[in-house]
Scaffold this active site. Structure first.
Site, mmCIF file in Angstrom:
data_model
loop_
_atom_site.group_PDB
_atom_site.id
_atom_site.type_symbol
_atom_site.label_atom_id
_atom_site.label_comp_id
_atom_site.label_asym_id
_atom_site.label_seq_id
_atom_site.Cartn_x
_atom_site.Cartn_y
_atom_site.Cartn_z
ATOM 1 N N LYS A 1 0.838 -1.211 0.000
ATOM 2 C CA LYS A 1 0.000 0.000 0.000
ATOM 3 C C LYS A 1 0.865 1.250 0.000
ATOM 4 O O LYS A 1 0.645 2.173 -0.780
ATOM 5 C CB LYS A 1 -0.899 0.010 1.245
ATOM 6 C CG LYS A 1 -1.590 1.342 1.488
ATOM 7 C CD LYS A 1 -2.471 1.313 2.711
ATOM 8 C CE LYS A 1 -1.819 1.753 3.988
ATOM 9 N NZ LYS A 1 -1.555 3.191 4.121
ATOM 10 N N ASN A 2 1.872 1.263 0.881
ATOM 11 C CA ASN A 2 2.644 2.493 1.053
ATOM 12 C C ASN A 2 3.602 2.772 -0.104
ATOM 13 O O ASN A 2 4.247 3.818 -0.137
ATOM 14 C CB ASN A 2 3.414 2.463 2.381
ATOM 15 C CG ASN A 2 2.465 2.640 3.551
ATOM 16 O OD1 ASN A 2 1.285 2.914 3.371
ATOM 17 N ND2 ASN A 2 2.992 2.471 4.762
ATOM 18 N N ARG B 1 -5.886 9.815 4.106
ATOM 19 C CA ARG B 1 -4.911 10.737 4.674
ATOM 20 C C ARG B 1 -3.714 10.966 3.756
ATOM 21 O O ARG B 1 -3.222 12.061 3.623
ATOM 22 C CB ARG B 1 -4.382 10.202 6.014
ATOM 23 C CG ARG B 1 -5.438 9.874 7.017
ATOM 24 C CD ARG B 1 -5.397 10.809 8.185
ATOM 25 N NE ARG B 1 -5.199 12.180 7.777
ATOM 26 C CZ ARG B 1 -6.163 12.989 7.395
ATOM 27 N NH1 ARG B 1 -7.395 12.599 7.345
ATOM 28 N NH2 ARG B 1 -5.899 14.230 7.057
ATOM 29 N N CYS C 1 -6.005 12.701 12.561
ATOM 30 C CA CYS C 1 -6.529 11.410 12.139
ATOM 31 C C CYS C 1 -6.491 10.482 13.325
ATOM 32 O O CYS C 1 -6.142 10.884 14.425
ATOM 33 C CB CYS C 1 -5.705 10.837 11.002
ATOM 34 S SG CYS C 1 -4.138 10.209 11.550
ATOM 35 N N ARG D 1 -1.671 14.949 12.313
ATOM 36 C CA ARG D 1 -0.713 14.644 11.251
ATOM 37 C C ARG D 1 -0.363 15.939 10.536
ATOM 38 O O ARG D 1 -0.980 16.300 9.546
ATOM 39 C CB ARG D 1 -1.291 13.619 10.301
ATOM 40 C CG ARG D 1 -0.520 12.311 10.412
ATOM 41 C CD ARG D 1 -1.199 11.200 9.736
ATOM 42 N NE ARG D 1 -0.241 10.166 9.391
ATOM 43 C CZ ARG D 1 -0.580 8.940 9.054
ATOM 44 N NH1 ARG D 1 -1.832 8.588 9.011
ATOM 45 N NH2 ARG D 1 0.337 8.053 8.756
ATOM 46 N N PRO D 2 0.624 16.663 11.065
ATOM 47 C CA PRO D 2 0.945 17.962 10.484
ATOM 48 C C PRO D 2 1.595 17.821 9.103
ATOM 49 O O PRO D 2 2.034 16.743 8.732
ATOM 50 C CB PRO D 2 1.942 18.556 11.483
ATOM 51 C CG PRO D 2 2.458 17.422 12.288
ATOM 52 C CD PRO D 2 1.482 16.304 12.189
ATOM 53 N N ASP E 1 3.879 20.405 8.115
ATOM 54 C CA ASP E 1 4.917 21.441 8.090
ATOM 55 C C ASP E 1 6.157 21.001 7.308
ATOM 56 O O ASP E 1 6.756 21.797 6.573
ATOM 57 C CB ASP E 1 5.286 21.845 9.531
ATOM 58 C CG ASP E 1 5.671 20.657 10.395
ATOM 59 O OD1 ASP E 1 4.975 19.618 10.323
ATOM 60 O OD2 ASP E 1 6.674 20.744 11.130
ATOM 61 N N LEU E 2 6.545 19.749 7.422
ATOM 62 C CA LEU E 2 7.759 19.286 6.738
ATOM 63 C C LEU E 2 7.543 19.216 5.222
ATOM 64 O O LEU E 2 8.459 19.509 4.440
ATOM 65 C CB LEU E 2 8.198 17.916 7.270
ATOM 66 C CG LEU E 2 8.501 17.863 8.777
ATOM 67 C CD1 LEU E 2 8.741 16.435 9.242
ATOM 68 C CD2 LEU E 2 9.710 18.738 9.106
ATOM 69 N N ASP F 1 4.013 0.624 12.051
ATOM 70 C CA ASP F 1 2.827 -0.065 11.533
ATOM 71 C C ASP F 1 2.778 -1.542 11.942
ATOM 72 O O ASP F 1 1.715 -2.163 11.901
ATOM 73 C CB ASP F 1 2.778 0.018 10.001
ATOM 74 C CG ASP F 1 2.484 1.434 9.515
ATOM 75 O OD1 ASP F 1 2.142 2.291 10.340
ATOM 76 O OD2 ASP F 1 2.603 1.670 8.298
ATOM 77 N N ARG G 1 -8.629 -0.689 4.062
ATOM 78 C CA ARG G 1 -7.776 0.363 3.487
ATOM 79 C C ARG G 1 -6.406 -0.195 3.134
ATOM 80 O O ARG G 1 -5.763 0.308 2.213
ATOM 81 C CB ARG G 1 -7.567 1.504 4.510
ATOM 82 C CG ARG G 1 -8.770 2.391 4.748
ATOM 83 C CD ARG G 1 -8.383 3.515 5.695
ATOM 84 N NE ARG G 1 -7.047 3.969 5.355
ATOM 85 C CZ ARG G 1 -6.107 4.314 6.239
ATOM 86 N NH1 ARG G 1 -6.363 4.298 7.516
ATOM 87 N NH2 ARG G 1 -4.916 4.694 5.843
HETATM 88 C C1 UD1 Z 1 3.915 6.883 6.287
HETATM 89 C C2 UD1 Z 1 3.121 5.619 6.045
HETATM 90 C C3 UD1 Z 1 2.495 5.142 7.348
HETATM 91 C C4 UD1 Z 1 3.560 4.974 8.433
HETATM 92 C C5 UD1 Z 1 4.391 6.240 8.566
HETATM 93 C C6 UD1 Z 1 5.577 6.082 9.510
HETATM 94 C C7 UD1 Z 1 2.375 5.921 3.757
HETATM 95 C C8 UD1 Z 1 1.237 6.131 2.830
HETATM 96 N N1 UD1 Z 1 2.081 5.906 5.072
HETATM 97 O O1 UD1 Z 1 2.991 7.869 6.734
HETATM 98 O O2 UD1 Z 1 1.850 3.885 7.099
HETATM 99 O O3 UD1 Z 1 2.941 4.706 9.655
HETATM 100 O O4 UD1 Z 1 4.921 6.630 7.270
HETATM 101 O O5 UD1 Z 1 6.373 5.044 9.102
HETATM 102 O O6 UD1 Z 1 3.503 5.719 3.348
HETATM 103 N N2 UD1 Z 1 5.289 14.732 10.772
HETATM 104 C C9 UD1 Z 1 5.422 16.078 11.116
HETATM 105 N N3 UD1 Z 1 5.316 17.000 10.113
HETATM 106 C C10 UD1 Z 1 5.092 16.655 8.816
HETATM 107 C C11 UD1 Z 1 4.977 15.283 8.486
HETATM 108 C C12 UD1 Z 1 5.085 14.343 9.505
HETATM 109 O O7 UD1 Z 1 5.614 16.425 12.272
HETATM 110 O O8 UD1 Z 1 5.004 17.557 7.952
HETATM 111 C C13 UD1 Z 1 5.407 13.724 11.857
HETATM 112 C C14 UD1 Z 1 4.157 12.848 11.979
HETATM 113 O O9 UD1 Z 1 3.185 13.459 12.776
HETATM 114 C C15 UD1 Z 1 4.707 11.597 12.616
HETATM 115 C C16 UD1 Z 1 6.122 11.517 12.012
HETATM 116 O O10 UD1 Z 1 6.413 12.810 11.504
HETATM 117 O O11 UD1 Z 1 4.822 11.766 13.997
HETATM 118 C C17 UD1 Z 1 6.270 10.500 10.896
HETATM 119 O O12 UD1 Z 1 5.267 10.699 9.943
HETATM 120 P P1 UD1 Z 1 5.490 10.405 8.400
HETATM 121 O O13 UD1 Z 1 6.754 9.629 8.215
HETATM 122 O O14 UD1 Z 1 5.341 11.682 7.639
HETATM 123 O O15 UD1 Z 1 4.259 9.466 8.089
HETATM 124 P P2 UD1 Z 1 3.418 9.419 6.760
HETATM 125 O O16 UD1 Z 1 4.277 9.714 5.575
HETATM 126 O O17 UD1 Z 1 2.156 10.181 6.931
#
Ligand code: UD1
Length: 424
Positions: free
Chosen positions: A22-23, A92, A116, A121-122, A124-125, A305, A397
């Site tokens: 999926k990812n 998401r 979520c 789930r910010p 900002d990055l 996960d 999902r």
């Molecule tokens: C992806 C995976 C998800 C997995 C996660 C962590 C997909 C579709 N989903 O989610 O299954 O659980 O990686 O391995 O690939 N964060 C910030 N700011 C941002 C973005 C993220 O603070 O702009 C934080 C998030 O809140 C979280 C951490 O960074 O605490 C990691 O999130 P991230 O790696 O971005 O997860 P996803 O890409 O959403």
């Protein structure tokens, strides 16, 4: 509402082909919008998140169709940069369209992904990466509007690891002028899978899978063919299922090298694990032991996960298991349901402490989220009597026909749709 009914107590046996990831599928499909051609994705899993992605692709102007095991995306026509709120909300990870549409159209207008089930789930990055390449970002009324007359390569420094932000950074950089260096990149294998596809499309990207990714922008991308990599989390879930139920299973179409911390944890629990090139066999005959502390980390650490299914497998293990969740804030939402089945778990903040119990019992439970729902199924396999898991739409999902997969391995698992007419 779909309901999974599992009668515990049967050990598992047999072979299972593991679905495509999926990812990986979601960012690959989003990336296809950047090409001006036809892409073919093989081994694309049948998931509701994939359906939601396809709905977005069609909305922005792609022709998408399925033939045999392949999903075709034709992005050669005009592409619209706007994704309506209703489509964004279905999933998401649709935020990955930000970089893809910006790269293709010079503009992306979509709604902000809010909180979520795993906590806030910010983005900002993601925005930091796009701004570094010259995008202007406006947020108003929950809509996110990114524009760039021309993206320019730059040095993107990600202060903390984010899979999605790394993917968005790569996508935007692929069509920027000049070169981009991304440091602090996430190292997940799904990002390397994305790089492989982008390179086949004519992009100049290197380093995915390491903390530094380099991109040299190109003017145009062509479509390409790609086989979606195996799903390491689905594989971890079915191995946890066998650890929980007992027996011996062989999973094929897997990549054991992507799963080292999970396989090591299962071995520490007393399971026999054998890994071949594309397969993993797991055998559990006797009682399980605690795997010791499990701390979730970005790749190559223990994946967040896989934490819920592994927790479910350790509920009857001898000793105390401590889990520390370092990635998401609300990743223990499945704990109350597991406790309702007789598990001894105390969860506070990042830590969950599990004391092995002699028995679990079937009851009615509600899946709180995708992996939490999978954990309930894993626990149900070793519970006495029937467990009725509601809210399976969360599980759909990310798992292709979980009931079918578990039944193929000998479990008593039936999926029912509540409200379906009884044709008896
Ligand atoms: C992806 C995976 C998800 C997995 C996660 C962590 C997909 C579709 N989903 O989610 O299954 O659980 O990686 O391995 O690939 N964060 C910030 N700011 C941002 C973005 C993220 O603070 O702009 C934080 C998030 O809140 C979280 C951490 O960074 O605490 C990691 O999130 P991230 O790696 O971005 O997860 P996803 O890409 O959403």
């Amino acid at each position: 509402m779909s309901v999974l009914k599992i009668t515990g107590g049967r050990s598992l046996s047999g072979s299972l082909r593991v679905q495509g990831a999926k990812n990986s599928a979601l960012p690959l499909l989003a990336a296809s919008v950047m090409t001006e051609g036809l892409s073919v994705f093989r081994n694309c899993p049948h998931l509701t998140d994939v359906e939601a992605t396809v709905a977005i692709l069609r909305h922005v102007g792609c022709r998408v169709y399925e033939e045999g095991d392949a999903l075709y995306v034709d992005a050669s026509g005009p592409i619209s940069p706007e994704v309506p709120d209703a489509l964004m909300r279905r999933m998401r990870s649709s935020v990955i369209f930000l970089g893809a549409l910006l790269g293709r159209c010079g503009e992306a207008v979509l709604s902000l992904p809010g909180g979520c089930e795993l906590g806030p789930r910010p983005v900002d990055l993601h925005l930091l990466a796009l701004r570094t390449l010259g995008a202007e970002v406006e947020v108003s009324g929950g809509r996110l509007c990114c524009r760039a007359a021309g993206l320019k390569g730059g040095h993107i420094v990600l202060p903390s690891v984010s899979v999605g932000a790394t993917e968005n950074a790569v996508l935007a950089a692929v069509r920027a002028t000049g070169s981009t260096v991304i440091t602090g990149a996430a190292r997940e294998p799904e990002i390397a899978d994305l790089q492989e596809y982008l390179r086949a499309c004519g992009a100049l990207v290197t380093g995915a899978g390491s903390g530094v990714i380099r991109v040299q922008g190109v003017k145009k991308l062509r479509g390409a063919e790609k086989r979606v990599m195996p799903d390491r989390i689905a594989a971890a879930t079915y191995l946890a299922a066998c650890a929980s139920a007992g027996g011996r299973v062989r999973l094929y179409d897997v990549c054991p090298a992507h799963m080292v911390p999970v396989l090591q944890a299962l071995e520490r629990m007393g399971c026999g694990v054998t890994a071949g090139e594309n397969l993993i066999a797991l055998e559990r005959r006797g009682a399980l032991r605690s795997p010791g502390p499990i701390i979730t980390r970005p790749y190559p650490g223990f994946p967040t996960d896989a934490q819920p299914p592994l927790m479910a497998a350790s509920l009857k293990a001898d000793g105390v298991t401590v889990m520390i969740e370092t990635i998401f804030e609300s990743r223990y939402r499945h704990v109350p349901a597991l406790r309702g089945m007789g598990a001894d778990i105390r969860a506070a903040g990042k830590t969950a402490v599990i004391r092995g119990v002699d028995a679990l019992h079937g009851t009615e439970v509600l899946a709180s989220d995708l992996r939490g729902g999978a954990a309930l199924a894993v626990a149900a396999l070793s519970a006495e009597g029937e467990t009725v898991i509601r809210g399976m739409e969360h599980v759909d999902r990310g798992y292709e026909d979980m009931a079918g997969a578990l039944s193929a391995l000998g479990a008593e698992a039936v999926l029912e749709h509540e409200g379906d007419a009884d044709d008896g």
